[in-house]
Write an enzyme that holds these catalytic residues in place. Structure first.
Site, PDB file in Angstrom:
ATOM      1  CG  ASP A  38       0.223   2.748 -11.319  1.00 56.06           C
ATOM      2  OD1 ASP A  38      -0.337   1.771 -11.853  1.00 56.06           O
ATOM      3  OD2 ASP A  38       1.202   3.343 -11.826  1.00 56.06           O
TER       4      ASP A  38
ATOM      5  CG  ASP B  27       3.273  -1.954 -14.130  1.00 55.90           C
ATOM      6  OD1 ASP B  27       3.916  -2.836 -13.552  1.00 55.90           O
ATOM      7  OD2 ASP B  27       2.296  -2.192 -14.860  1.00 55.90           O
TER       8      ASP B  27
END
Ligand code: BG6
Ligand code: MG
Length: 216
Positions: free
Chosen positions: A10, A12
């Site tokens: 991922d 963010d």
């Protein structure tokens, strides 16, 4: 674990602290609209959640037309883009670049699975694009996390079967998505945030590949 053939990150809140900027942008919008919204709510409900779902959480049962919702999503995005404009390679999580290089040197593919439509801009600012074999972002799939789609898509981009992938996430919805995709999942953050994770680490900073693979 046995060495994975791909590690899917991922973006963010994992490789960089843009989750803080998403929070500030939603908070700005909430203040504009005089909607109460706290950092605690953000952490519990908006981490890794897509733009529309986040707005729907924020407005709850307040009545807005589709046109007003579109305007608000656009406004939040402008606030967010103002935050990321000044990002540089110094905003990569400490040791993040070394970790990606080490993974690639070991012959393991690297990919991004992010819900954000701004991912490419952020990765460009960070100077990380050359370190990924595949980048799946908010433009790639219809069903956002916790649906497995973005992780399955990222695995396909690098040509690795999902059981041979390791996914890394900072949000409960993201860990759920990784597990639904049939991958091993590492949560980054406080242990109580994650239920289905195979392992949890407090932060990504200065991690080496061996620590990722041995994490419990
Ligand atoms: C996720 C973030 O990566 O992307 C969420 O964790 C954000 O906070 C979501 O809402 C969608 O991002 P964007 O940039 O497309 O609005
Ligand atoms: Mg995240």
């Amino acid at each position: 674990m046995q060495q994975p053939q791909a590690i899917i990150f991922d973006l963010d809140g994992v490789l960089t602290d843009t989750s803080e900027y998403h929070y500030r942008a939603w908070k700005h919008l909430a203040d504009d609209e005089k909607i109460p919204f706290t950092r605690e709510e953000n952490d519990a409900h908006l981490r890794d959640v897509g733009r529309r779902e986040s707005l729907e959480y924020l407005i709850r049962d307040r009545q807005y037309s589709e046109q007003q919702m579109q305007e608000m999503m656009g406004r939040k995005n402008r606030y967010y883009q103002q935050c990321i404009r000044s990002m540089t390679s110094a905003d990569v999580a400490p040791g993040g670049r070394d970790l990606l290089q080490e993974i690639r040197q070991r012959g393991i593919k690297t990919a991004i699975a992010s819900s954000s439509k701004n991912s490419l801009t952020v990765l460009e600012h960070l100077g990380l694009i050359p370190l990924f074999d595949g980048i799946a972002d908010g433009w790639c799939v219809v069903n956002g996390k916790p649906a497995p789609d973005i992780f399955v898509y990222a695995a396909g981009m690098v040509g690795v079967h999902t059981p041979d992938c390791l996914g890394i996430e900072d949000a409960a919805a993201g860990v759920e998505a990784i597990k639904a995709a049939g991958m091993r999942a590492i949560g980054i953050g406080p242990r109580e945030r994650f239920h289905g994770a195979d392992a949890v680490l407090p932060e990504l900073s200065n991690l080496r590949l061996a620590q990722l693979l041995d994490a419990r």
